[in-house]
Design a protein around this motif. Structure first.
Motif, PDB file in Angstrom:
ATOM      1  N   THR A  52       0.831  -1.209   0.000  1.00  0.00           N
ATOM      2  CA  THR A  52       0.000   0.000   0.000  1.00  0.00           C
ATOM      3  C   THR A  52       0.864   1.257   0.000  1.00  0.00           C
ATOM      4  O   THR A  52       0.515   2.264  -0.638  1.00  0.00           O
ATOM      5  N   LYS A  53       1.967   1.211   0.730  1.00  0.00           N
ATOM      6  CA  LYS A  53       2.813   2.406   0.866  1.00  0.00           C
ATOM      7  C   LYS A  53       3.306   2.909  -0.483  1.00  0.00           C
ATOM      8  O   LYS A  53       3.108   4.070  -0.829  1.00  0.00           O
ATOM      9  N   PRO A  54       3.982   2.065  -1.300  1.00  0.00           N
ATOM     10  CA  PRO A  54       4.442   2.569  -2.602  1.00  0.00           C
ATOM     11  C   PRO A  54       3.343   2.643  -3.655  1.00  0.00           C
ATOM     12  O   PRO A  54       3.348   3.561  -4.482  1.00  0.00           O
ATOM     13  N   LEU A  55       2.399   1.695  -3.658  1.00  0.00           N
ATOM     14  CA  LEU A  55       1.476   1.555  -4.780  1.00  0.00           C
ATOM     15  C   LEU A  55       0.188   2.340  -4.608  1.00  0.00           C
ATOM     16  O   LEU A  55      -0.646   2.375  -5.532  1.00  0.00           O
ATOM     17  N   ALA A  56       0.000   2.961  -3.459  1.00  0.00           N
ATOM     18  CA  ALA A  56      -1.172   3.827  -3.254  1.00  0.00           C
ATOM     19  C   ALA A  56      -0.734   5.173  -2.695  1.00  0.00           C
ATOM     20  O   ALA A  56      -0.812   6.198  -3.368  1.00  0.00           O
ATOM     21  N   VAL A 159      -5.107  17.597   1.733  1.00  0.00           N
ATOM     22  CA  VAL A 159      -4.751  18.407   0.558  1.00  0.00           C
ATOM     23  C   VAL A 159      -5.711  18.160  -0.602  1.00  0.00           C
ATOM     24  O   VAL A 159      -6.107  19.096  -1.303  1.00  0.00           O
ATOM     25  N   SER A 160      -6.092  16.895  -0.806  1.00  0.00           N
ATOM     26  CA  SER A 160      -6.938  16.549  -1.962  1.00  0.00           C
ATOM     27  C   SER A 160      -8.417  16.771  -1.704  1.00  0.00           C
ATOM     28  O   SER A 160      -9.200  16.947  -2.647  1.00  0.00           O
ATOM     29  N   GLY A 161      -8.810  16.737  -0.429  1.00  0.00           N
ATOM     30  CA  GLY A 161     -10.231  16.816  -0.105  1.00  0.00           C
ATOM     31  C   GLY A 161     -10.968  15.512  -0.348  1.00  0.00           C
ATOM     32  O   GLY A 161     -12.191  15.456  -0.278  1.00  0.00           O
ATOM     33  N   LYS A 162     -10.224  14.448  -0.625  1.00  0.00           N
ATOM     34  CA  LYS A 162     -10.826  13.140  -0.846  1.00  0.00           C
ATOM     35  C   LYS A 162     -10.188  12.118   0.085  1.00  0.00           C
ATOM     36  O   LYS A 162      -9.040  12.276   0.499  1.00  0.00           O
ATOM     37  N   ARG A 163     -10.919  11.057   0.374  1.00  0.00           N
ATOM     38  CA  ARG A 163     -10.338   9.952   1.108  1.00  0.00           C
ATOM     39  C   ARG A 163      -9.273   9.288   0.237  1.00  0.00           C
ATOM     40  O   ARG A 163      -9.378   9.278  -0.995  1.00  0.00           O
ATOM     41  N   LEU A 164      -8.255   8.724   0.859  1.00  0.00           N
ATOM     42  CA  LEU A 164      -7.123   8.158   0.119  1.00  0.00           C
ATOM     43  C   LEU A 164      -7.572   7.178  -0.949  1.00  0.00           C
ATOM     44  O   LEU A 164      -7.102   7.250  -2.100  1.00  0.00           O
ATOM     45  N   ASP A 165      -8.446   6.243  -0.620  1.00  0.00           N
ATOM     46  CA  ASP A 165      -8.854   5.237  -1.592  1.00  0.00           C
ATOM     47  C   ASP A 165      -9.572   5.868  -2.779  1.00  0.00           C
ATOM     48  O   ASP A 165      -9.401   5.447  -3.924  1.00  0.00           O
ATOM     49  N   HIS A 166     -10.372   6.900  -2.522  1.00  0.00           N
ATOM     50  CA  HIS A 166     -11.075   7.566  -3.614  1.00  0.00           C
ATOM     51  C   HIS A 166     -10.100   8.343  -4.498  1.00  0.00           C
ATOM     52  O   HIS A 166     -10.252   8.358  -5.732  1.00  0.00           O
ATOM     53  N   PHE A 167      -9.103   8.970  -3.878  1.00  0.00           N
ATOM     54  CA  PHE A 167      -8.153   9.762  -4.654  1.00  0.00           C
ATOM     55  C   PHE A 167      -7.336   8.879  -5.590  1.00  0.00           C
ATOM     56  O   PHE A 167      -7.195   9.179  -6.785  1.00  0.00           O
ATOM     57  N   VAL A 168      -6.780   7.772  -5.079  1.00  0.00           N
ATOM     58  CA  VAL A 168      -5.956   6.922  -5.955  1.00  0.00           C
ATOM     59  C   VAL A 168      -6.820   6.217  -6.993  1.00  0.00           C
ATOM     60  O   VAL A 168      -6.371   5.982  -8.127  1.00  0.00           O
ATOM     61  N   ARG A 169      -8.043   5.894  -6.622  1.00  0.00           N
ATOM     62  CA  ARG A 169      -8.956   5.305  -7.626  1.00  0.00           C
ATOM     63  C   ARG A 169      -9.202   6.289  -8.772  1.00  0.00           C
ATOM     64  O   ARG A 169      -9.083   5.951  -9.947  1.00  0.00           O
ATOM     65  N   ASP A 170      -9.547   7.521  -8.419  1.00  0.00           N
ATOM     66  CA  ASP A 170      -9.922   8.515  -9.428  1.00  0.00           C
ATOM     67  C   ASP A 170      -8.738   9.020 -10.242  1.00  0.00           C
ATOM     68  O   ASP A 170      -8.871   9.306 -11.438  1.00  0.00           O
ATOM     69  N   GLU A 171      -7.568   9.129  -9.602  1.00  0.00           N
ATOM     70  CA  GLU A 171      -6.423   9.775 -10.258  1.00  0.00           C
ATOM     71  C   GLU A 171      -5.391   8.799 -10.832  1.00  0.00           C
ATOM     72  O   GLU A 171      -4.620   9.170 -11.717  1.00  0.00           O
ATOM     73  N   ILE A 172      -5.368   7.573 -10.310  1.00  0.00           N
ATOM     74  CA  ILE A 172      -4.335   6.619 -10.743  1.00  0.00           C
ATOM     75  C   ILE A 172      -4.956   5.355 -11.346  1.00  0.00           C
ATOM     76  O   ILE A 172      -4.710   5.024 -12.508  1.00  0.00           O
ATOM     77  N   PHE A 182      -7.628  -2.148  -5.228  1.00  0.00           N
ATOM     78  CA  PHE A 182      -8.698  -1.457  -4.517  1.00  0.00           C
ATOM     79  C   PHE A 182      -8.549  -1.639  -3.010  1.00  0.00           C
ATOM     80  O   PHE A 182      -7.862  -2.541  -2.537  1.00  0.00           O
ATOM     81  N   PHE A 183      -9.205  -0.753  -2.274  1.00  0.00           N
ATOM     82  CA  PHE A 183      -9.347  -0.882  -0.828  1.00  0.00           C
ATOM     83  C   PHE A 183     -10.731  -1.451  -0.538  1.00  0.00           C
ATOM     84  O   PHE A 183     -11.682  -1.217  -1.299  1.00  0.00           O
ATOM     85  N   VAL A 184     -10.860  -2.163   0.569  1.00  0.00           N
ATOM     86  CA  VAL A 184     -12.151  -2.667   1.014  1.00  0.00           C
ATOM     87  C   VAL A 184     -12.632  -1.780   2.158  1.00  0.00           C
ATOM     88  O   VAL A 184     -12.047  -1.778   3.250  1.00  0.00           O
ATOM     89  N   ASP A 185     -13.671  -1.012   1.897  1.00  0.00           N
ATOM     90  CA  ASP A 185     -14.228  -0.087   2.880  1.00  0.00           C
ATOM     91  C   ASP A 185     -15.120  -0.870   3.848  1.00  0.00           C
ATOM     92  O   ASP A 185     -16.250  -1.232   3.509  1.00  0.00           O
ATOM     93  N   LEU A 186     -14.624  -1.127   5.040  1.00  0.00           N
ATOM     94  CA  LEU A 186     -15.342  -1.967   5.999  1.00  0.00           C
ATOM     95  C   LEU A 186     -16.508  -1.244   6.657  1.00  0.00           C
ATOM     96  O   LEU A 186     -17.365  -1.879   7.271  1.00  0.00           O
ATOM     97  N   MET A 187     -16.557   0.077   6.510  1.00  0.00           N
ATOM     98  CA  MET A 187     -17.664   0.843   7.097  1.00  0.00           C
ATOM     99  C   MET A 187     -18.896   0.835   6.194  1.00  0.00           C
ATOM    100  O   MET A 187     -20.005   1.065   6.656  1.00  0.00           O
ATOM    101  N   GLU A 188     -18.685   0.572   4.897  1.00  0.00           N
ATOM    102  CA  GLU A 188     -19.799   0.711   3.966  1.00  0.00           C
ATOM    103  C   GLU A 188     -20.114  -0.542   3.171  1.00  0.00           C
ATOM    104  O   GLU A 188     -21.236  -0.729   2.736  1.00  0.00           O
TER     105      GLU A 188
END
Length: 350
Positions: A52-56, A159-172, A182-188
């Protein structure tokens, strides 16, 4: 790989090897879950742990820097108000990425907050980050730190105004057609898995189950499955596609334009004597997990669950090893001896 399964190095795994643009080897071995008997497939999804550290997280920082929203010399105190006046306020983004922040390696924060309601956990978790103290002066020593990447997650989200998983999904990931990272959102979301879709990890004493399809890392789990140090899931094929894209960018091929070649080269090059490049690891000079045949221009990373990748930027060789070595227990550390053996075998046969 077959011998490793038989000898109990791990229940199952996937090995992928590529050179230049060509996949030379991509095979699956063993079991995804020893209790159900489900088999590992080439498209089995693994908990990538610290990959996760390098790839996200690191890719998110790269993107924010390119968008002129962040610089490597900005400090925690400048970016996040809660750190102003704290001992950690002067830590730079660069120091967090290079593990020279002076922060501790790890703290079991989950033990302190697992008893409070889920919706309050992330806030309390970040209060613990704010109260964290340095164990070395920032910039003086290299100490691999999960905590530093938890703080980077907070920086990306601020800085982005987005959650980390949403930012890397949308931008990368989505612009690169990487659907199996992908990340697994355990809250939702509750993952609707098919047998063998996910490689099982540990039989957890406090979650009281074999963990499958949710993040193994306790600190990432307690905040809902998404953080900067752990939480990313993926297949070997998709990790391989991402590495090929990054490797192409390093060699000056813009690919899809998601990141600029000059950004990649800056992050993949050691800075002023740092032991590591930014966000990625480099081979140890002695007894490296990638063996003896990778060139000095190699970067990669290991994950606690039994995952790793090594990318030789000179030879243009990538080796991705994804296993479930902690299934059913983290006490199995035989992979430490196995990693250099398999990497040496690969490199001698290319």
């Amino acid at each position: 790989m077959k011998t490793a399964v038989t000898d109990g190095v791990f229940p199952g795994g996937v090995l992928l090897v590529s050179q230049k643009r060509e996949i030379l080897f991509h095979e699956a071995y063993g079991k995804a879950d020893i209790f159900s008997g489900s088999q590992i497939m080439v498209n089995t999804v693994f908990d990538l742990a610290s990959l996760t550290k390098p790839l996200a997280t690191t890719l998110a920082v790269m993107k924010l820097e390119e968008q002129h929203k962040l610089t490597l010399e900005q400090t925690l105190g400048e970016i996040i108000d809660r750190f102003r006046g704290r001992e950690t306020a002067g830590i730079t983004v660069r120091q967090l990425l290079s593990h020279t922040s002076g922060l501790p390696a790890y703290k079991p924060y989950f033990e302190r907050i697992r008893s409070i309601p889920e919706h309050n956990r992330k806030k309390e978790f970040r209060e613990l980050l704010v109260r964290e103290e340095l164990i070395n002066p920032a910039g003086q020593k290299t100490l691999y730190s999960d905590i530093g990447f938890m703080m980077l997650c907070w920086i990306v989200e601020t800085v982005s105004g987005k959650r980390l998983d949403h930012f890397v999904r949308d931008e990368i990931y989505e612009p690169s057609s990487l659907q199996e990272l992908f990340f697994v959102d355990l809250m939702e979301q509750k993952v609707q898995e098919t047998p063998g879709q996910f490689a099982a990890t540990e039989k957890c004493p406090w979650r009281k189950k074999v963990i499958t399809g949710e993040v193994h890392d306790d600190n990432a789990f307690i905040v809902g499955g998404i953080d900067g140090h752990a939480g990313l899931f993926g297949t070997a094929r998709e990790v391989g596609r991402l590495l090929l894209m990054l490797q192409g960018l390093f060699h000056g091929h813009p690919e899809n334009g998601i990141l600029a070649p000059k950004t990649i080269r800056k992050y993949f090059t050691k800075y002023k004597g740092d032991a590591r490049v930014l966000g990625f690891d480099t081979p140890d000079p002695v007894d490296s997990s990638c063996g003896h045949y990778f060139s000095p221009k190699t970067i990669g990373h290991l994950g606690f669950t039994g995952t790793s990748f090594w990318m030789d930027l000179e030879k243009e060789v990538n080796v991705i090893l994804l296993t479930n070595r902690i299934h059913p227990t983290r006490e199995n550390v035989r992979i430490r001896a196995f990693r250099p053996i398999i990497h040496d075998m690969v490199m001698k046969n290319i």
